[in-house]
Design a protein around this motif. Structure first.
Motif, PDB file in Angstrom:
ATOM      1  N   GLU A  36       0.800  -1.229   0.000  1.00  0.00           N
ATOM      2  CA  GLU A  36       0.000   0.000   0.000  1.00  0.00           C
ATOM      3  C   GLU A  36       0.833   1.280   0.000  1.00  0.00           C
ATOM      4  O   GLU A  36       0.476   2.232  -0.696  1.00  0.00           O
ATOM      5  N   PRO A  37       1.952   1.363   0.749  1.00  0.00           N
ATOM      6  CA  PRO A  37       2.754   2.597   0.645  1.00  0.00           C
ATOM      7  C   PRO A  37       3.233   2.867  -0.778  1.00  0.00           C
ATOM      8  O   PRO A  37       3.249   4.011  -1.234  1.00  0.00           O
ATOM      9  N   ASP A  38       3.599   1.802  -1.509  1.00  0.00           N
ATOM     10  CA  ASP A  38       4.023   1.982  -2.893  1.00  0.00           C
ATOM     11  C   ASP A  38       2.844   2.372  -3.781  1.00  0.00           C
ATOM     12  O   ASP A  38       2.972   3.229  -4.664  1.00  0.00           O
ATOM     13  N   TRP A  39       1.692   1.758  -3.541  1.00  0.00           N
ATOM     14  CA  TRP A  39       0.507   2.109  -4.326  1.00  0.00           C
ATOM     15  C   TRP A  39       0.132   3.577  -4.110  1.00  0.00           C
ATOM     16  O   TRP A  39      -0.298   4.257  -5.049  1.00  0.00           O
ATOM     17  N   ALA A  40       0.305   4.066  -2.908  1.00  0.00           N
ATOM     18  CA  ALA A  40      -0.027   5.468  -2.642  1.00  0.00           C
ATOM     19  C   ALA A  40       0.817   6.397  -3.512  1.00  0.00           C
ATOM     20  O   ALA A  40       0.322   7.387  -4.069  1.00  0.00           O
ATOM     21  N   VAL A  41       2.103   6.074  -3.661  1.00  0.00           N
ATOM     22  CA  VAL A  41       2.983   6.890  -4.501  1.00  0.00           C
ATOM     23  C   VAL A  41       2.584   6.755  -5.968  1.00  0.00           C
ATOM     24  O   VAL A  41       2.522   7.744  -6.707  1.00  0.00           O
ATOM     25  N   VAL A  42       2.308   5.524  -6.406  1.00  0.00           N
ATOM     26  CA  VAL A  42       1.929   5.294  -7.806  1.00  0.00           C
ATOM     27  C   VAL A  42       0.660   6.067  -8.160  1.00  0.00           C
ATOM     28  O   VAL A  42       0.597   6.762  -9.190  1.00  0.00           O
ATOM     29  N   ARG A  43      -0.346   5.967  -7.304  1.00  0.00           N
ATOM     30  CA  ARG A  43      -1.619   6.637  -7.610  1.00  0.00           C
ATOM     31  C   ARG A  43      -1.472   8.148  -7.585  1.00  0.00           C
ATOM     32  O   ARG A  43      -2.093   8.862  -8.384  1.00  0.00           O
ATOM     33  N   GLN A  44      -0.648   8.665  -6.675  1.00  0.00           N
ATOM     34  CA  GLN A  44      -0.436  10.108  -6.655  1.00  0.00           C
ATOM     35  C   GLN A  44       0.326  10.559  -7.899  1.00  0.00           C
ATOM     36  O   GLN A  44       0.024  11.607  -8.483  1.00  0.00           O
ATOM     37  N   ALA A  45       1.304   9.762  -8.327  1.00  0.00           N
ATOM     38  CA  ALA A  45       2.037  10.092  -9.551  1.00  0.00           C
ATOM     39  C   ALA A  45       1.101  10.075 -10.754  1.00  0.00           C
ATOM     40  O   ALA A  45       1.203  10.930 -11.656  1.00  0.00           O
ATOM     41  N   PHE A  46       0.183   9.125 -10.781  1.00  0.00           N
ATOM     42  CA  PHE A  46      -0.797   9.047 -11.869  1.00  0.00           C
ATOM     43  C   PHE A  46      -1.691  10.283 -11.868  1.00  0.00           C
ATOM     44  O   PHE A  46      -1.973  10.869 -12.928  1.00  0.00           O
ATOM     45  N   ALA A  47      -2.125  10.713 -10.697  1.00  0.00           N
ATOM     46  CA  ALA A  47      -2.946  11.923 -10.603  1.00  0.00           C
ATOM     47  C   ALA A  47      -2.166  13.166 -11.020  1.00  0.00           C
ATOM     48  O   ALA A  47      -2.695  14.055 -11.693  1.00  0.00           O
ATOM     49  N   ASP A  48      -0.890  13.231 -10.644  1.00  0.00           N
ATOM     50  CA  ASP A  48      -0.063  14.403 -10.929  1.00  0.00           C
ATOM     51  C   ASP A  48       0.336  14.499 -12.396  1.00  0.00           C
ATOM     52  O   ASP A  48       0.437  15.598 -12.953  1.00  0.00           O
ATOM     53  N   HIS A  49       0.584  13.337 -13.041  1.00  0.00           N
ATOM     54  CA  HIS A  49       1.228  13.328 -14.357  1.00  0.00           C
ATOM     55  C   HIS A  49       0.379  12.728 -15.475  1.00  0.00           C
ATOM     56  O   HIS A  49       0.783  12.800 -16.649  1.00  0.00           O
ATOM     57  N   SER A  50      -0.731  12.083 -15.155  1.00  0.00           N
ATOM     58  CA  SER A  50      -1.685  11.532 -16.134  1.00  0.00           C
ATOM     59  C   SER A  50      -1.155  10.330 -16.913  1.00  0.00           C
ATOM     60  O   SER A  50      -1.935   9.657 -17.600  1.00  0.00           O
ATOM     61  N   LEU A  51       0.116  10.052 -16.823  1.00  0.00           N
ATOM     62  CA  LEU A  51       0.744   8.921 -17.511  1.00  0.00           C
ATOM     63  C   LEU A  51       1.887   8.428 -16.640  1.00  0.00           C
ATOM     64  O   LEU A  51       2.722   9.219 -16.212  1.00  0.00           O
ATOM     65  N   VAL A  52       1.905   7.107 -16.357  1.00  0.00           N
ATOM     66  CA  VAL A  52       3.031   6.530 -15.620  1.00  0.00           C
ATOM     67  C   VAL A  52       3.647   5.422 -16.461  1.00  0.00           C
ATOM     68  O   VAL A  52       2.953   4.676 -17.163  1.00  0.00           O
TER      69      VAL A  52
END
Length: 300
Positions: A36-52
């Motif tokens: 979950e800590p890693d997912w939190a970073v991934v989802r925030q990056a997705f929200a911030d950048h629209s593409l991961v």
């Protein structure tokens, strides 16, 4: 909140790839469950950048599905899969995996898409995200361009923004499939394009949508699908849409991804358009695609 604010307990690092959009993730192994800590970073990056972007992966369909399901930010009705599948794409379905498309091009099968678009905008509930895994890539060519519809909206004058926010656009899936190669592929699978798409009424969505996670506004249209604007004459709609289609292609809004085998990309259909460059025939390219379900598009 930013990725820096929530990354304390995570091994995932986020590296922007352009000023417009997109970020590369490091510290992600898609063959393993993600905590979950890693997912939190991934989802925030997705929200911030629209593409991961995650590079160097050698994954199974189940691995890709587990990754895709992690991006379902919507409360779906019981029994509804977070991975959407549409009958018109059934000719690409990977055997045994109805939620997965195998997009395979080579000397015998030319690439068929070479225009800016938003996936399945012609449905009442377009997919919120697309997950694409590069299994085989050509040595040169086959790039994909992405354009931020947030930036496209924000670059317009305030009077134009206000005007567009009051409008609804009409999107017709049949129009997008008026392509001889795609029609032939459908018929080979026993699907008559005219009969199939006659069952699908054009969808009407706000021309400007508000992102359900970030609250940011974005233009929401797609040149192959968008055929009109409610309340405007055909001439008025054509003039306005041609202006917007051209405006959305501004290089200042774009990132160009040069694929490598093992790349896994997730992009936000609520925020981006994309253009797969069809310049690599007769070389081989194999991609596996999954789509994360969306909901009815809302203005606010």
């Amino acid at each position: 909140m930013t990725t820096q604010d929530i990354a304390v307990d995570s091994k995932v690092t986020v590296h922007p790839v352009s000023l417009a959009l997109g970020a590369r993730l490091e510290g992600v192994d898609l063959t393993q469950p993600i905590d979950e800590p890693d997912w939190a970073v991934v989802r925030q990056a997705f929200a911030d950048h629209s593409l991961v972007i995650v590079r160097g992966q050698d994954i199974t369909v189940d691995d890709q599905r587990r990754w895709a399901q992690g991006f379902s930010e919507l409360d779906l009705p019981e029994g509804v899969s977070p991975l959407e599948m549409r009958e018109h794409t059934s000719m690409f379905t990977l055997e045994g995996h109805p939620d997965t498309l195998a997009l395979h091009n080579n000397a015998d099968r030319r690439p068929g898409l070479d225009h800016w678009h938003t996936d399945n905008i012609g449905f009442v509930d377009p997919p919120s995200a697309t997950v694409l895994y590069a299994k085989v890539t050509p040595a040169l060519g086959g790039d994909t361009l992405f354009a931020s519809m947030h930036l496209a909206f924000e670059a317009l004058s305030r009077p134009m923004q206000v005007f567009l926010e009051s409008l609804d656009a009409v999107h017709d899936m049949r129009q997008a499939f008026r392509n001889p190669m795609l029609e032939e592929a459908l018929r080979k699978k026993g699907i008559d394009p005219d009969e199939h798409f006659a069952r699908h009424e054009p969808a009407v969505h706000p021309l400007v949508r508000t992102h359900p996670v970030t609250g940011r506004k974005a233009l929401f249209l797609s040149a192959p699908h968008t055929t009109g604007i409610v309340g405007l004459s055909d001439k008025e709609a054509r003039t306005l849409l041609q202006f917007l289609f051209h405006h959305c292609e501004d290089p200042a809004f774009q990132y160009r991804h040069v694929w490598q085998e093992g790349d896994v990309l997730v992009w936000d259909n609520r925020a981006l358009q994309h253009l797969p460059v069809a310049d690599y025939h007769p070389h081989e390219r194999l991609m596996f695609r999954m789509s994360v379900s969306g909901d009815v598009v809302r203005r606010g």
